[in-house]
Motif scaffolding. Sequence first.
Motif, PDB file in Angstrom:
ATOM      1  N   ARG A 252     -12.844  74.923 -11.187  1.00 23.52           N
ATOM      2  CA  ARG A 252     -13.339  74.077 -10.096  1.00 23.52           C
ATOM      3  C   ARG A 252     -12.282  73.034  -9.764  1.00 23.52           C
ATOM      4  N   PHE A 253     -12.421  72.425  -8.601  1.00 22.30           N
ATOM      5  CA  PHE A 253     -11.525  71.331  -8.218  1.00 22.30           C
ATOM      6  C   PHE A 253     -12.293  70.021  -8.352  1.00 22.30           C
ATOM      7  N   SER A 254     -11.639  69.029  -8.901  1.00 22.79           N
ATOM      8  CA  SER A 254     -12.307  67.726  -9.017  1.00 22.79           C
ATOM      9  C   SER A 254     -12.285  66.980  -7.694  1.00 22.79           C
ATOM     10  N   THR A 255     -11.420  67.414  -6.779  1.00 17.12           N
ATOM     11  CA  THR A 255     -11.245  66.665  -5.530  1.00 17.12           C
ATOM     12  C   THR A 255     -12.193  67.091  -4.420  1.00 17.12           C
ATOM     13  N   ALA A 256     -12.782  68.299  -4.517  1.00 17.02           N
ATOM     14  CA  ALA A 256     -13.687  68.759  -3.454  1.00 17.02           C
ATOM     15  C   ALA A 256     -14.567  69.881  -3.973  1.00 17.02           C
ATOM     16  N   ASP A 257     -15.746  69.967  -3.400  1.00 11.00           N
ATOM     17  CA  ASP A 257     -16.704  71.017  -3.713  1.00 11.00           C
ATOM     18  C   ASP A 257     -16.108  72.386  -3.346  1.00 11.00           C
ATOM     19  N   THR A 258     -16.261  73.371  -4.230  1.00  9.35           N
ATOM     20  CA  THR A 258     -15.731  74.710  -3.938  1.00  9.35           C
ATOM     21  C   THR A 258     -16.756  75.784  -4.255  1.00  9.35           C
ATOM     22  N   ARG A 259     -16.565  76.979  -3.683  1.00 15.15           N
ATOM     23  CA  ARG A 259     -17.351  78.171  -4.005  1.00 15.15           C
ATOM     24  C   ARG A 259     -16.407  79.370  -4.045  1.00 15.15           C
TER      25      ARG A 259
END
Length: 407
Positions: A252-259
């Motif tokens: 996952r990225f801590s800077t933005a929501d991802t899918r």
Amino acid sequence: MDLVTLRRDVHSHPEPAFCELRTAALVLSHLRKLPVRIRTGALALGGIPAYPDDATLERFADLAIHSGADAGDVATLAREGTAIVADLEGSRPGPTWALRFDMDALPVTEAAGATHFPAAQGFRSAYEGFMHACGHDGHVAIGLGLAERLSDRDFPGTVRFLFQPAEEGGRGARAMLGADVVEGVDRFAAVHLGLDLPAGTVAAGITGIFATTKMRARFTGVASHAAAAPQDGRNALLAAATAVLGIHGLPRFSTADTRVNVGTLHAGGNVNIVPALAELTCEARSRDGAVNAELTERVKQVLRGAALAQGVTVDIEETGGSTSLTCDDELLDAVLAAASGHETVRLHEMGGSDDASLFAEAVQRAGGLATYIVVGGGNPAPHHNPYFDVDESALPVAVDVLAALIR
Ligand SMILES: [Zn+2]
Ligand SMILES: [Zn+2]
């Protein structure tokens, strides 16, 4: 022009991405009665991934003609593509607006029971297996209703109507941008019905829209006898399976929501043969466009790495995509003012994607402003569901708000 009649007509003739021949012919027939400059073929046809083949286009052309569309227009649209741009000039100087109205339906079989309003009222899909399950039938009606409303030309500037094919899957806007359809545009707005807002509630903009990239990967290996000579084979199925786990295992990225999602996987041919072919489709999403671009790169890296590990080749194709969108405050204020008298919210949280974001991005990059307006349709079921419907009282609300915004 009766919005409800128009919407029901489009609803009962749903056409999927780039096959919107009847719908686009209907749009043309209405626009020709108005003081607009019409441009057909407003998309770059070359390089559109998975564009419908001739047999599919012919099938929808036949359906269109048999349900009343002009045969000449259908032939033109089948040849040039279904995107239509219409410019309506106001009577005094002002900004150039571009307004997006998408026309495509989905490969969904529409509910037939009496609890489903279109079925009960006799305007259920006449094309079995396809359905307007996202409200784009209403968008077509709103676009034409607005063009008629503004045909007194009593407004500043110019309004450019973008009737867009293939929003679902994210291919239509990119193809239209390839034909420079937002060149010189100062303000962009898309309008979408539904999105779980109460009927008639107007959201001036959206937040949290996902940037997305859709991909198809084809692995090619070498077939071989699974017992006599497995060492001579190169296993495409194993490579694809490794890639599936690798993609879902990306950090996952801590800077933005991802899918991420791998949606399909087809491989192999027979139980006793080392599988030489495998094909998967997958998508990356993020609420941040730059993060989505990096996530997309990492997905591709996993696909290539999995191929390398098994000694097979992989061909990766981006089949669609869109970006994120930040609505401009100045336009949010303008929409809220135009919608006074209606229930309003400034920003509505959007859980999905829409390639209108690509038009918005192009306009904003050139110094213009953009927003994405939602008009609630009190939808009784989620978007893309066989029971999806919109409350038709939302149609005149959308026309009123857009007309007030332009005037
Ligand atoms: Zn949709
Ligand atoms: Zn939609």
